[in-house]
Design a protein around this motif. Structure first.
Motif, PDB file in Angstrom:
ATOM      1  N   ARG A 375       0.866  -1.162  -0.155  1.00  7.59           N
ATOM      2  CA  ARG A 375       0.052  -0.024  -0.105  1.00  7.59           C
ATOM      3  C   ARG A 375       0.989   1.268  -0.020  1.00  7.59           C
ATOM      4  NH1 ARG A 375      -4.607   0.212   4.309  1.00  7.59           N
ATOM      5  NH2 ARG A 375      -4.996   1.958   3.035  1.00  7.59           N
ATOM      6  N   ASP A 376       0.312   2.208  -0.940  1.00  9.78           N
ATOM      7  CA  ASP A 376       1.374   3.609  -0.732  1.00  9.78           C
ATOM      8  C   ASP A 376       2.735   3.311  -1.209  1.00  9.78           C
ATOM      9  OD1 ASP A 376      -1.059   5.043   0.053  1.00  9.78           O
ATOM     10  OD2 ASP A 376      -0.352   5.097   2.111  1.00  9.78           O
ATOM     11  N   ALA A 377       2.774   2.569  -2.427  1.00  6.53           N
ATOM     12  CA  ALA A 377       3.895   1.931  -2.950  1.00  6.53           C
ATOM     13  C   ALA A 377       4.982   3.077  -3.493  1.00  6.53           C
ATOM     14  CB  ALA A 377       3.857   0.858  -3.832  1.00  6.53           C
ATOM     15  N   GLY A 378       5.466   3.709  -2.599  1.00  3.74           N
ATOM     16  CA  GLY A 378       6.505   4.974  -3.070  1.00  3.74           C
ATOM     17  C   GLY A 378       5.862   6.214  -3.509  1.00  3.74           C
ATOM     18  N   VAL A 379       4.415   5.971  -3.676  1.00  2.00           N
ATOM     19  CA  VAL A 379       3.501   7.339  -4.073  1.00  2.00           C
ATOM     20  C   VAL A 379       2.374   6.972  -3.300  1.00  2.00           C
ATOM     21  CG1 VAL A 379       2.334   8.398  -5.869  1.00  2.00           C
ATOM     22  CG2 VAL A 379       4.510   7.368  -6.258  1.00  2.00           C
ATOM     23  N   LYS A 380       1.678   8.001  -2.605  1.00  2.00           N
ATOM     24  CA  LYS A 380       0.463   8.004  -1.910  1.00  2.00           C
ATOM     25  C   LYS A 380      -0.633   7.450  -2.946  1.00  2.00           C
ATOM     26  CE  LYS A 380      -2.656  10.487   1.160  1.00  2.00           C
ATOM     27  NZ  LYS A 380      -2.652   9.538   2.160  1.00  2.00           N
ATOM     28  N   ALA A 381      -1.539   6.655  -2.442  1.00  2.00           N
ATOM     29  CA  ALA A 381      -2.785   6.258  -2.975  1.00  2.00           C
ATOM     30  C   ALA A 381      -2.345   4.992  -4.009  1.00  2.00           C
ATOM     31  CB  ALA A 381      -3.615   7.164  -3.547  1.00  2.00           C
ATOM     32  N   LEU A 382      -1.126   4.783  -4.213  1.00  2.00           N
ATOM     33  CA  LEU A 382      -0.823   3.665  -5.313  1.00  2.00           C
ATOM     34  C   LEU A 382      -0.538   2.356  -4.526  1.00  2.00           C
ATOM     35  CD1 LEU A 382       0.206   2.786  -8.272  1.00  2.00           C
ATOM     36  CD2 LEU A 382       2.574   3.645  -7.679  1.00  2.00           C
ATOM     37  N   ASP A 383      -1.385   1.289  -4.984  1.00  2.00           N
ATOM     38  CA  ASP A 383      -0.982   0.204  -4.373  1.00  2.00           C
ATOM     39  C   ASP A 383      -0.653  -1.046  -5.511  1.00  2.00           C
ATOM     40  OD1 ASP A 383      -2.187   1.071  -2.248  1.00  2.00           O
ATOM     41  OD2 ASP A 383      -4.236   0.065  -2.278  1.00  2.00           O
ATOM     42  N   LEU A 384       0.205  -1.797  -4.932  1.00  2.00           N
ATOM     43  CA  LEU A 384       0.917  -2.838  -6.064  1.00  2.00           C
ATOM     44  C   LEU A 384       0.689  -4.362  -5.339  1.00  2.00           C
ATOM     45  CD1 LEU A 384       4.234  -1.415  -6.777  1.00  2.00           C
ATOM     46  CD2 LEU A 384       2.285  -1.245  -8.258  1.00  2.00           C
ATOM     47  N   ASN A 385      -0.071  -5.052  -6.100  1.00  2.00           N
ATOM     48  CA  ASN A 385      -0.142  -6.436  -5.581  1.00  2.00           C
ATOM     49  C   ASN A 385       0.514  -7.491  -6.807  1.00  2.00           C
ATOM     50  OD1 ASN A 385      -2.077  -5.933  -3.344  1.00  2.00           O
ATOM     51  ND2 ASN A 385      -3.196  -4.840  -4.867  1.00  2.00           N
ATOM     52  N   TRP A 386       1.050  -8.456  -6.112  1.00  2.00           N
ATOM     53  CA  TRP A 386       1.658  -9.481  -7.187  1.00  2.00           C
ATOM     54  C   TRP A 386       1.371 -10.766  -6.244  1.00  2.00           C
ATOM     55  CZ3 TRP A 386       6.854 -12.195  -6.200  1.00  2.00           C
ATOM     56  CH2 TRP A 386       7.102 -13.011  -7.303  1.00  2.00           C
ATOM     57  N   MET A 387       0.902 -11.685  -7.183  1.00  2.00           N
ATOM     58  CA  MET A 387       0.406 -13.221  -6.745  1.00  2.00           C
ATOM     59  C   MET A 387       1.175 -14.023  -7.817  1.00  2.00           C
ATOM     60  SD  MET A 387      -3.231 -14.926  -6.545  1.00  2.00           S
ATOM     61  CE  MET A 387      -3.590 -14.813  -8.341  1.00  2.00           C
TER      62      MET A 387
END
Length: 444
Positions: A375-387
């Motif tokens: 969550r907040d991946a380096g930038v606020k409001a940006l989420d990254l998900n990896w499966m």
């Protein structure tokens, strides 16, 4: 039969969508275009905020307190491309969805819950509509610590992320697969018609469920409630949770189903440190192997005890990144020699995979999964998900990556899926090699 959208669920058998119902009363290109124009106009007025703010505006620190809305409504649009293995051609896919939830008090003792989703699915110029009646039930708060529910309920059990042996009511529940993300598969499915009683006390709870048989077979009509998928046999489920130690309250389950021996289950999780949670769920009982779906290969499977297990842990780091690792086992599924032999008969192979998809189970006995969420991946409001899923029997694997940016009322997402493996393997046999989707989601 469930409908999928080119980028199918990890366990889907057939190659692409089946187009059973064309929409004659609506020009799909015009409808999708108007929806995109409307969403673009709405997006221009969106302000920067988190997804949590979009779903719960009453929590905003700078805004006056607002009453909780009984309605939760969102629309979603998708455009994508599926790259298929040779000699199949690539596929252009699209989707428009509307999801509605109503949770309202009728009076101080009674509540009404309704949840429904409609998906307009497109593939290379052909379109179909699929409706999923997720929930519709009334609740009576008989006492402060006791309640009764009656109607269609999406009852989800299990503590694991990618495979849930104790999620007994998942069988046959999928009508439209729009994402292989585990949360989507558990949320966007049919509920089960049931009567449920709940009793809670300090340190424990008991639930009793009776789900009667309501229909004999599935219905593919676009707006069918499809009781044959959710209530094709009579079932009961008893669950009990008791706090054994501070922070440790295992759940025990007993499932009874028409024509099958009782199944026993257990869910448990514990905080093993400030940032590490360990969990496991188990289900076991006497049953026939799933290979019964391939009758030419195995005319009569003996009934014996089979165990199913999911175990893993989640570690949360200080930068809002969490890592989950899981091991999955299904004693009803095929071992390595059975799996290889089944591939030699394509008809039996795909019949088996269809049965596995229907049960939302594993085609082979062992698998592993990792899931990374930042969550907040380096930038606020940006989420990254990896499966990443890996079949430990045939060594095939599947990867799914999502980048999602949250505005106040709108999400923009880009999703990429890739699967690889030898011919006949779980992921190598699927015709889709990789896919890319652009998704926009608007919250009303």
């Amino acid at each position: 039969m469930a409908h999928w959208h080119g980028v199918s669920d990890t366990r889907v058998m057939p190659p692409v969508i089946r187009i059973d119902r064309k929409i004659g009363w609506l020009n799909p290109r015009l409808g999708v275009g108007l929806a995109a124009w409307l969403i673009a106009g709405l997006a221009s007025t969106a302000s920067w905020a988190s997804d949590a703010d979009a779903l719960a505006l009453a929590d905003q620190a700078l805004e006056p307190a607002a009453a909780r809305s009984d309605w939760q409504i969102f629309t979603e649009g998708m455009l994508g491309q599926v790259n298929q293995r040779a000699p199949l051609d690539d596929i252009r896919i699209s989707r428009a969805s509307v999801d509605v939830l109503l949770d309202t008090a009728i009076n101080p003792d009674w509540r009404l819950t309704l949840a429904n989703r409609v998906d307009w699915l497109g593939q290379d110029g052909q379109y179909e509509v699929v409706n999923t009646f997720k929930e519709g039930y009334v609740s009576w708060q008989a006492q402060p610590n006791a309640a009764l529910d009656l109607g269609r309920i999406n009852l989800r059990n299990g503590v694991a992320l990618g495979y849930n042996p104790t999620d007994y009511f998942k069988v046959g529940a999928l009508r439209s697969v729009v994402s292989i993300a585990p949360a989507s598969l558990r949320e966007n499915r049919l509920g089960v018609g049931m009567l449920r009683g709940q009793w809670v006390w300090e340190g424990g709870a008991v639930n009793a469920v009776f789900a009667p048989k309501l229909a004999n077979r599935r219905q593919n009509a676009a707006f069918s409630p499809d009781w044959g998928a959710s209530n094709s046999v009579s079932r009961y489920l008893l669950t009990s949770s008791v706090q054994v130690l501070p922070g440790f309250a295992p759940q025990f389950l007993l499932l009874g189903e028409q024509g099958q021996s009782p199944q026993l289950g257990m869910n448990a999780s514990i905080l093993a440190g400030d940032a590490l949670t360990l969990y496991a769920e188990y289900s076991g009982g006497r049953s026939a192997a799933l290979l019964l779906a391939a009758p030419a290969l195995l005319p009569a499977a003996p009934v014996s005890w089979h165990s199913r297990l999911a175990a893993g842990g989640t570690h949360t780091f200080a930068n809002n990144l969490s890592l989950s690792l899981e091991y999955h086992y299904d004693g009803e599924a095929l071992n390595q020699s059975q799996w290889r032999a089944l591939w030699l008969n394509p008809a039996d192979y795909w019949a088996y995979r269809s049965a596995v998809f229907h049960a939302q189970s594993l085609p082979t006995q062992q698998a592993a999964m990792s899931f990374v969420s930042w969550r907040d991946a380096g930038v606020k409001a940006l989420d990254l998900n990896w499966m990443l899923r890996r079949d430990l029997v045939d060594q095939s694997w599947q990867s799914w990556l999502e980048a999602r940016y949250h505005f106040e009322r709108i999400d923009w997402a880009l999703q990429w899926q890739y699967q690889n493996g030898a011919p006949g393997s779980q992921y190598g046999a699927l015709p889709q090699r990789h896919s890319l989707q652009a998704v926009v989601k608007y919250f009303f």
